[in-house]
Every structure is written in C-alpha cells, then in structure tokens.
Design an enzyme around this catalytic site. Structure first.
Site, mmCIF file in Angstrom:
data_model
loop_
_atom_site.group_PDB
_atom_site.id
_atom_site.type_symbol
_atom_site.label_atom_id
_atom_site.label_comp_id
_atom_site.label_asym_id
_atom_site.label_seq_id
_atom_site.Cartn_x
_atom_site.Cartn_y
_atom_site.Cartn_z
ATOM 1 N N THR A 184 0.914 -1.243 -0.057
ATOM 2 C CA THR A 184 0.038 -0.173 0.120
ATOM 3 C C THR A 184 0.950 1.126 0.009
ATOM 4 O O THR A 184 0.438 2.249 -0.594
ATOM 5 C CB THR A 184 -0.879 0.120 1.432
ATOM 6 O OG1 THR A 184 -0.193 -0.391 2.424
ATOM 7 C CG2 THR A 184 -2.344 -0.943 1.111
ATOM 8 N N ASN A 230 1.449 -12.618 0.852
ATOM 9 C CA ASN A 230 1.975 -12.299 2.161
ATOM 10 C C ASN A 230 1.500 -11.323 3.064
ATOM 11 O O ASN A 230 1.239 -11.311 4.163
ATOM 12 C CB ASN A 230 3.570 -12.004 1.758
ATOM 13 C CG ASN A 230 4.096 -11.269 3.218
ATOM 14 O OD1 ASN A 230 4.249 -11.797 4.085
ATOM 15 N ND2 ASN A 230 4.271 -9.767 3.085
ATOM 16 N N SER A 251 0.290 -18.265 9.636
ATOM 17 C CA SER A 251 0.652 -17.968 10.694
ATOM 18 C C SER A 251 0.393 -19.329 11.748
ATOM 19 O O SER A 251 -0.487 -20.196 11.646
ATOM 20 C CB SER A 251 0.034 -16.990 11.504
ATOM 21 O OG SER A 251 0.124 -16.883 12.748
ATOM 22 N N TYR A 259 -8.310 -13.046 12.827
ATOM 23 C CA TYR A 259 -6.817 -13.509 12.213
ATOM 24 C C TYR A 259 -6.816 -14.976 12.241
ATOM 25 O O TYR A 259 -6.360 -15.641 10.970
ATOM 26 C CB TYR A 259 -5.774 -12.902 13.005
ATOM 27 C CG TYR A 259 -4.400 -12.701 12.513
ATOM 28 C CD1 TYR A 259 -4.173 -12.014 11.419
ATOM 29 C CD2 TYR A 259 -3.600 -13.638 12.970
ATOM 30 C CE1 TYR A 259 -2.837 -11.986 10.846
ATOM 31 C CE2 TYR A 259 -2.179 -13.673 12.323
ATOM 32 C CZ TYR A 259 -1.951 -12.809 11.382
ATOM 33 O OH TYR A 259 -0.676 -12.742 10.487
ATOM 34 N N SER A 260 -6.781 -15.611 13.189
ATOM 35 C CA SER A 260 -6.541 -17.091 12.921
ATOM 36 C C SER A 260 -7.562 -17.886 12.157
ATOM 37 O O SER A 260 -7.173 -18.802 11.520
ATOM 38 C CB SER A 260 -6.593 -17.767 14.606
ATOM 39 O OG SER A 260 -7.813 -17.369 15.311
ATOM 40 N N ALA A 278 -8.916 -16.590 9.406
ATOM 41 C CA ALA A 278 -8.271 -16.228 8.027
ATOM 42 C C ALA A 278 -7.268 -17.123 7.804
ATOM 43 O O ALA A 278 -6.974 -17.623 6.586
ATOM 44 C CB ALA A 278 -8.206 -14.635 7.897
ATOM 45 N N LYS A 279 -6.319 -17.089 8.754
ATOM 46 C CA LYS A 279 -5.038 -18.027 8.514
ATOM 47 C C LYS A 279 -5.233 -19.529 8.234
ATOM 48 O O LYS A 279 -4.547 -20.004 7.495
ATOM 49 C CB LYS A 279 -4.059 -17.549 9.466
ATOM 50 C CG LYS A 279 -3.601 -16.214 9.530
ATOM 51 C CD LYS A 279 -3.006 -15.810 8.366
ATOM 52 C CE LYS A 279 -2.127 -14.583 8.275
ATOM 53 N NZ LYS A 279 -1.454 -14.006 7.162
ATOM 54 N N ILE A 296 8.320 -13.607 14.976
ATOM 55 C CA ILE A 296 9.409 -13.216 14.006
ATOM 56 C C ILE A 296 9.336 -11.620 14.500
ATOM 57 O O ILE A 296 8.539 -10.846 14.982
ATOM 58 C CB ILE A 296 8.835 -13.267 12.569
ATOM 59 C CG1 ILE A 296 8.441 -14.829 12.014
ATOM 60 C CG2 ILE A 296 10.035 -12.825 11.528
ATOM 61 C CD1 ILE A 296 9.436 -15.565 12.536
#
Lengths: 245, 78
Positions: A38, A87, A139, A152-153, A155-156, A185
C-alpha cells in the site's frame, strides 16, 4: 540449488518486514520481482535498493478492483508469473466478545478473500505454462489459535485449507501450492511488545528467541525453487519449535 | 467439415491425447474423451487463444462436447 534465474515473482505486502525479506531473497536468487503493497514510497525505496529486475505495483487489498488489477499488471510487466507469494495481511485484534463485524470482515477480506482472488487470477497463466509456485504466508495461530485473534486465526486457517484444496486441483499441471506458518518473528510489529510480553512469548519458544524475517524468506526460496517440485499442499512451520505439528 | 471444426478437433486431439477418429461432433469431452473438469477449462482457454474469441464462464459451462465448441465459436465468428 534454489536458482530462480528467469523466474517471475509477485510478492504482496512487500513493504512489511517479512514481505521485504522474501522479495529480497527471491531477487537474490535471480528472480524478477514485482513488489506490491500500500505504501508506494516504500515500494519505490525498496525497488531502487534492489536495482534491476524489479517492478512495483501499489495495491490496496481491501479494494476488490485493486486486487483484481494486481496479477494482470504483474504479468504484463514481467511477461508472466511463476511465483506468487501471498504475504499481505492485517490484524484487528480484539477479544471475541468485543469483536466487531468490521474487524472480522476487514481481516477476512484482506487476509483470505484477497488471497483467493489473487490466486484465481494467477492460476490461469500458470496452467498454460505448466508451472507455478503459490506460497501463502499464514501463521502458527492459524493452527494453534490465539486468544484475541479469532478473526486473524480464522483467516490464516482458511488460507491453509484453501491452499490444500487448490494444491489438489492443480498438482497435475506442475503447480505447487504451499503455506509457510511463521511463529513469532522479529518485525516492526513485534518491536512494539513490552519486556513482559516478550518474556512470556519466549517462554513458549524452545529456541529461546524470536525468529527473523530472513528465516521465513529462506523457506519461501525453497518452496519457490525447482527443488521443491514434489512438495505441495503443505504448511512449513518456521517457529523455533513453539508448536510442533 | 468446416475450418473451425477441423481446428477444434486438432486442439482436442493434442490436448487430451486421444485418437482423432474418436473426436466426433457428438463426443462429450468428459464422458467420451476422458477429460476431467480441469481439462475442459484448459480446452476453453486453448479455443480462446486459437480463435481469438472470448468465452465467458457461463458460456464455457455449456460447452460439453466437440459440437458445442464448434457451434459456439462459429456463432462468435459469424
């Protein structure tokens, strides 16, 4: 080994810590790379740092038109697309009971639906050329779950399921579809953690340290290479041992 | 046989690796010629390229046989 000369790669979220490391690593192995993200100024800075064999295409993955324009633009600039690295991702953390529809929708849209649309756009050319590498950055929480990250979890985990199904559909066309599941990370995102948070995270990591973006990039180079032709539908966990699956 | 039919037949033979005499107008890609659903998508892509026509997804789904393909392409070219 792992030579990517003559290959064309598209990396989304290339301005983030992991995305940048992946783009740099693919480029270092000889690939031509299209950087997407973006923040256009950051894309340009990275492109000028890398020198030749680099293109940029800014894209906002919460905007469907922008998503659909991405792969055709990359294919036109590079004359094809051999390696797609999905990514880009966002977080909108909240405890489940407070999670708003917008927080759920935004995370699913950018992390999962945009990935689906980008893959769909890329697969046609890969089928024709009888080669392709699709790599999704998922993830560890997509497999283990994580309090405060239901969106998030989900979607991952969705990316992992989607990759496995797609892998089965296109394996006979010499296209592989895999995911990489990073643990904790060291990036701008984890730099914001305080000492106590950091300690509690590291207590669950047998390696006793955060991972580096380069350690994710190494996994991406492998999955992108000809040497990984027989690896498909897999999730490569790069997490210092914090989850052994 | 028309030019379109000849060319369609050639593409089908090459892509599916079947005997040319099996590729008759009534032959169904999946039932008679052993294609899977991915093969039919690739055949449509090959037709698009060879004839310079665009075959939208909803039309592509109706193209089940060699004859369907010939008919569709001829209607686009006519």
């Amino acid at each position: 080994m792992f030579n990517l000369e003559g290959k064309s790669a598209l990396v989304t979220g290339a301005t983030g810590g992991i995305g940048e490391a992946i783009a740099r690593a693919l480029h270092a192995q000889g690939a031509t790379v299209t950087l997407s993200g973006t923040r256009e100024a950051k894309l340009e800075a990275l492109a000028s740092d890398l020198g030749d064999r680099v293109h940029i295409k800014a894209a906002n993955l919460s905007d469907r038109e922008s998503v659909d324009a991405l792969v055709p633009a990359a294919e036109e600039m590079m004359g094809g697309l051999d390696i797609l690295v999905n990514n880009a991702g966002i977080t909108r953390d909240n405890i489940f009971m407070r999670m708003k529809d917008e927080e759920w929708d935004q995370v699913l849209e950018v992390n999962l639906s945009a990935t689906f649309r980008i893959c769909r756009a890329a697969i046609k050319g890969m089928m024709k050329r009888r080669q392709g590498r699709i790599i999704g950055i998922t993830s560890v929480v997509g497999v283990t779950g994580n309090a405060g990250q239901v969106n998030y979890s989900a979607a991952k985990a969705g990316m992992i399921g989607m990759s496995k199904s797609l892998a089965q559909e296109v394996a006979s066309r010499k296209i592989t579809v895999n995911t990489i599941a990073p643990g904790f990370i060291s990036t701008a995102m984890t730099d914001e953690l305080n000492e106590k948070q950091r300690e509690s995270i590291l207590g669950n990591v047998p390696a006793g340290r955060l991972g580096t973006a380069d350690e994710i990039a190494g996994a991406a180079v492998y999955l992108a290479s000809d040497e990984a032709a027989y690896v498909t539908g897999q999730t490569l966990h790069v997490n210092g041992g914090m989850a052994m699956i | 046989m028309s030019n379109v039919a000849e060319q369609v037949k050639k593409i089908v033979v090459e892509h599916l690796g079947v005997e040319a005499d099996k590729v008759v107008e009534s032959a169904s890609f999946i039932d008679d010629l052993g294609a899977d659903s991915l093969d039919t998508v690739e055949l449509v892509m090959a037709f698009e390229e060879a004839f310079g026509v665009e075959i939208p997804d909803d039309a592509a789904e109706t193209i089940q046989s060699v004859g369907d393909a010939v008919k569709f392409i001829e209607s686009k070219q006519g």
